[in-house]
Design a protein around this motif. Structure first.
Motif, mmCIF file in Angstrom:
data_model
loop_
_atom_site.group_PDB
_atom_site.id
_atom_site.type_symbol
_atom_site.label_atom_id
_atom_site.label_comp_id
_atom_site.label_asym_id
_atom_site.label_seq_id
_atom_site.Cartn_x
_atom_site.Cartn_y
_atom_site.Cartn_z
ATOM 1 N N LEU A 106 36.346 19.622 2.343
ATOM 2 C CA LEU A 106 37.310 20.510 1.683
ATOM 3 C C LEU A 106 38.661 19.807 1.505
ATOM 4 O O LEU A 106 39.348 20.019 0.511
ATOM 5 N N LYS A 150 38.186 17.540 -1.413
ATOM 6 C CA LYS A 150 38.153 18.338 -2.637
ATOM 7 C C LYS A 150 39.583 18.707 -3.055
ATOM 8 O O LYS A 150 39.951 18.589 -4.231
ATOM 9 N N ALA A 152 44.858 22.668 1.799
ATOM 10 C CA ALA A 152 43.678 23.442 1.386
ATOM 11 C C ALA A 152 43.562 24.732 2.184
ATOM 12 O O ALA A 152 43.012 25.714 1.697
ATOM 13 N N PHE A 153 44.084 24.737 3.409
ATOM 14 C CA PHE A 153 43.821 25.846 4.336
ATOM 15 C C PHE A 153 45.005 26.771 4.555
ATOM 16 O O PHE A 153 44.867 27.816 5.175
ATOM 17 N N ASN A 154 46.165 26.376 4.099
ATOM 18 C CA ASN A 154 47.388 27.079 4.468
ATOM 19 C C ASN A 154 47.580 28.384 3.704
ATOM 20 O O ASN A 154 47.913 28.376 2.528
ATOM 21 N N HIS A 214 45.956 25.220 10.648
ATOM 22 C CA HIS A 214 45.822 24.653 9.300
ATOM 23 C C HIS A 214 44.830 23.495 9.249
ATOM 24 O O HIS A 214 44.620 22.906 8.195
#
Lengths: 476, 476
Positions: B157, B160, B325-327, B346
Motif C-alpha cells: 500500500l 501504491k 496512505a494511512f493518515n 500511521h
C-alpha cells in the motif's frame, strides 16, 4: 532462562503488576516525559551476554513507568476504555506457553473450537439473533479479529467480493475493472477514522453521510444517497452503521439502515466497538433493533468487557464471501479435515493468530455474566452522575445526552475557551481527557475507563474540571 | 477477582505452564481429536455467577490439552517455528497489566519509545544498513507489525501510494482510476501465500515469476517481466523478494533484484519472515547483499528469535509513503507533540497496538545476542545432521540444499508414494510434518521448531521416517 528462574522472575512480576494496579490511583495519570526521553537512558545496542532479571525489574520502574500513560488509572478519561482483568492476564500466560498459531483447525483444534463456542456464548450474552451463532447451523458464526479496524476492513472486502460476484454472474462480460471504480460505500459522518481508512485500503469511494439533530445516521439519508449515486452510474454496495460513535457516543438508527440495506441489496456492517459491551445488559439492546437483517456485526470485548487487548468480536451471517475473497491456499496449509470446522485464516487479514479465546473463557467463567453487567451499569451510572453535575453548574453544559460511559461537555462559551479549558485540565496533570468536535462545536470527552473508578474519583475529576474552569474564566 | 486470588491463581498457572513446557516431549505432538470434539463438553452458555479458578485449571488439562497441537514439542516439525521463551512470557504479564493502547506517542510515550530503540537494536543485531535505523536521523525506522502478511500489505500500500503520487505529480490530469487498473506487482512463484493475498487485498495484479534451478528469483527474470509489462501499457511498481521461502527455504537473489528495483524505480520489499532471524549470525548475512537498496524489510522475531507471537519486525527507508496512505486523523487522536516521535497508528492497518517491545527488551537482555546466535546455529546443525542421514540412505533424497533449519526431502519414487509416506508418518502420531510441492515435485518438510529439540529428537524423527518408509515400500 531455566524453569526455576522463570518461577522466581514471574512471581516477582506478578507481585509488581498487582501492586501497580491496586495502587494505580497514586500515579500521575499522564506521563510528563518529553519526546526522546528514553533513548539516552538505554545502551546503544543489545548485550552480548545475558543480564540478571533483577536488573530488568529495576529498569521497568526506573525507565518505563515514567513514560507510561496509565490507562487503568481511575483518573484516565481519554479515548475509550481498554480492558484489564486478572482472569484475562492469567489466560494470557497459558496462551503464551501453548503458543500455537491457530490458522487452521489442524494446527491446534482446541484453539479453533474454543473460539467457535466462545463466540456463540458471547453472541447469546449480548442477545444477537440465532442466525449469527455457529450452533444454529445456518452457516453464520463468529471470529476474533485483532481490532475493529480490521473487522471493518474484512467486512468491506467481503462486501466487495459479494457485489463483484453478483454483477459478474448477472453479466459475464464484466471484469473487475468495470466495476471497482464505480463502487461506493457509506457511513455516518461521525463514524470512526478506521472506516474512512477501510475505504482507502479497499480502494473504494466512501461517502460520509450527514447525521440528524441527535447525531444519528437515518435510513432516509442513506436511501437518498443510494438513489442519487445509482442515478449517477455508481454502484452502492456497503454501509457501516455505528452504535456508539467515538466522537460523542451517538447511535445510528440501525432499524432504518438495516431495512434500506435489505431493500437496496447492500451489505450492512455494524461497528459497535465501544458500546457493544453494554448489550450484555438487556436494557440497552433496543439500540440493536434491526440487527437480524445485517450482514456483519462487530464489537470489542477488549474495550469494555474485561478481556485484554486484542479481542475484537465479529460475526458474519455468511462468511463465504470473506472466505472467497481471502482464500489463497498453498499445499503446506491444507489438511484432510477441511470444511468440518472453520479454518480461521480465511476469515482475517493476517495468517497467524494467538489462542485468544482462552481469555474469553477465563473472563466469562471467573467473572460471570451478572458481574459483567454490574460493571457496565456502574460505569454508566458514574457517567450519569458526572453529567448531572455538569447540568447543575451554570458555567457548563452537556453537548448531548449521556447514554453510556461517556460524557461530552463544554464550558459555556467559544470553542477557543473550551480548547483552553482542556489544556488547563491536562496541564494540571491530575486527570486526562481528549476533545472532539462535531458539526463545528468543540467539546471535552470524559470517558469512564478504569475498573477502579468510583464515585470519589468522579468527585475528584469534577473538582478538577471546576477549578480549571474557574482558572480559564478568570483569565478572560 | 482480587489481588490475593490472582496471586494464587497465577502462581498455579506458572507452575502448570512450566511443567507443561519442561515435559512437553511426553505429550502426543499432534492432537487426535475429531472435529467438533469440544462443544459437547462445554455448557451452552456463559455462567451467570463466577466459578472457582481451580475448576477452570482442571478443565484446561481435561478439555483444552487433548485438542492442542504442541508446537513446542521437539517432535513438531510442521510449518515453521513459532517462538516461545520465559523472558517473553514474563514481559507479556507486564504488558497485559500496563495494557496501554500505543497508537500515538502521547497515548503512552514509553510504548512508542522503547519500540523505536528496540527496532534499532534489532536492526544492528541482524546487520541492517544504518539508513534503516531511527538513530541515523535519515527518516528511516522500524515498527512492530502483527504478522509478515500485514507487513507485506503495508509495504504494497505504501508502494501504491508512492507510484500514484509520482505519476499524478508528473501529469496532474491523471486520477487514480487511470492508474490503479494498470498497476502490476511481482514476486517469486514460491513467495508466501500472503503475498498473493496482499495483491488481492490491495486490488492490484500480482505476477508470480519463475525461479531458477535453485528456486531463486533472478534479476533478469524480473527485468524482462517489467519490460514486457511496460510495453503492454502496464505500470510495474512493487516487488517482493523472499529470503527463505516457506515451500523450500530458497533465497531470491536480492543483490540482483534490488538493482533492478533501483533501475526501474519500483519498490523492493524483503520478506525474510522465517530466515531473517538467522542474520543475527554474521555467516548468514551474505543472503542480504543488496539490502541497502531496498525500500522495506521484514522478518518475524516471533518465529525464530524467542519473542512470542505477535512480533513481526519491519523497517522502512521512508515511512512517509505509508503514513500518507494511512493518515486519516480525527481530533480525538491528535496531540500537541506530533512529529517529534512516530505515531505508529500511521504505520499499520489496525489503530490499536499492545506494548510489544517489552518482549523484545526482555528477550534481548535476558538471553543475550550470543545465546540467540547459539540457538540458531544449534537448529541449523540439527537440520544438517538430519539431511546427512537422508543423503546416506539409498531410499531417500534431498529436494534441495539445506541452509537453514528446514530439510526438504522425499522417498525416491513418485509423488503418490511420498504422499503415502507423509500420511504414514503423521498417522503414527509421534512426529508431525507438512508437505510442499515445487515445480510438480511433492516432498516432505522437516522443520526444527522447538527450543527443546536435541540430537536425540533428530534420531527419533529419522527413525520414524525410516520405519514409515519401510512400511510404505513394503505395501507397494
Amino acid at each position: 532462562m531455566e524453569f526455576k528462574q522463570f518461577k522466581e522472575f514471574s512471581s516477582e512480576m506478578i507481585d509488581y503488576v498487582g501492586n501497580y494496579l491496586e495502587n494505580i490511583r497514586d500515579r500521575k495519570v499522564l506521563s510528563s516525559v518529553k519526546p526522546g526521553y528514553l533513548r539516552p537512558q538505554l545502551p546503544a545496542e543489545a548485550p552480548n551476554d545475558p543480564e540478571n532479571w533483577k536488573d530488568v525489574m529495576l529498569d521497568v520502574e526506573k525507565l518505563i513507568m515514567p513514560g507510561v500513560t496509565h490507562w487503568h488509572s481511575p483518573r484516565f478519561h481519554a479515548y475509550f476504555p481498554t480492558a484489564n482483568s486478572y482472569p484475562a492476564m492469567v489466560a494470557d500466560i497459558l496462551s503464551d506457553s501453548i503458543a500455537c498459531i491457530g490458522f487452521s483447525w489442524i494446527s491446534s483444534p482446541a484453539c479453533t473450537e474454543l473460539e467457535v463456542v466462545m463466540m456463540d456464548w458471547l453472541a447469546k450474552m449480548i442477545g444477537l439473533p440465532e442466525i449469527f451463532l455457529a450452533s444454529a447451523g445456518q452457516g453464520g458464526g463468529g471470529v476474533i479479529q485483532g481490532t475493529a479496524s480490521e473487522a471493518t476492513l474484512v467486512a468491506l472486502l467481503g462486501a466487495k467480493a459479494r457485489v463483484l460476484q453478483q454483477l459478474k454472474q448477472a453479466n459475464p462480460t464484466l471484469v473487475d475493472a468495470d466495476i471497482v471504480p464505480k463502487l461506493v460505500a457509506y457511513s455516518s459522518e461521525l463514524s470512526h477514522s478506521s472506516v474512512e481508512r477501510a475505504g482507502l485500503l479497499g480502494g473504494v469511494l466512501l461517502r460520509a453521510l450527514a447525521t440528524d439533530g441527535e447525531h444519528k445516521l437515518r435510513g432516509d439519508t442513506l436511501r437518498e444517497a443510494i438513489i442519487k449515486d445509482r442515478a449517477d452510474g455508481l454502484i452502492p454496495f456497503f454501509v457501516v452503521a455505528t452504535l456508539g460513535t467515538t466522537s460523542c457516543c451517538s447511535f445510528d438508527r440501525l432499524d432504518e439502515i438495516a431495512e434500506v440495506g435489505v431493500d437496496e441489496n447492500i451489505w450492512v456492517h455494524v461497528d459497535a466497538a465501544y458500546a457493544g459491551s453494554a448489550f450484555v445488559c438487556p436494557e440497552y439492546r433496543h439500540y440493536t433493533k434491526g440487527v437480524e437483517l445485517v450482514d456483519s456485526f462487530n464489537f470489542n470485548p477488549h474495550k469494555w468487557l474485561q478481556v485484554t487487548f486484542d479481542c475484537s468480536a465479529m460475526w458474519l451471517k455468511n462468511p463465504n464471501h470473506v472466505i472467497n475473497a481471502f482464500n489463497v491456499d498453498p499445499l503446506y496449509l491444507k489438511h484432510e479435515l477441511e470444511g468440518q470446522m472453520p479454518d480461521y485464516r480465511h476469515w482475517q487479514i493476517p495468517l497467524g493468530r494467538r489462542f485468544r479465546s482462552l481469555k474469553m473463557w477465563f473472563v466469562f467463567r471467573l467473572i460471570g455474566v451478572a458481574n459483567l453487567q454490574k460493571s457496565i451499569r456502574k460505569d454508566i451510572n458514574l457517567a450519569l452522575d458526572f453529567a448531572k453535575r455538569v447540568e447543575e453548574d451554570p458555567n457548563f453544559e452537556l453537548f448531548n445526552e449521556v447514554t453510556m460511559g461517556l460524557v461530552c461537555f463544554r464550558i459555556k462559551g467559544s470553542n477557543e475557551l473550551n480548547e483552553t479549558l482542556l489544556k488547563e485540565i491536562n496541564d494540571r496533570g491530575k486527570v486526562y481527557m481528549v476533545p472532539s468536535k462535531v458539526k463545528g462545536t468543540f467539546f471535552l470527552r470524559m470517558a469512564i475507563c478504569s475498573r477502579y473508578t468510583q464515585i470519589e474519583d468522579i468527585n475528584f475529576t469534577w473538582n478538577e474540571v471546576q477549578e480549571s474552569g474557574k482558572a480559564v474564566l478568570s483569565k478572560q
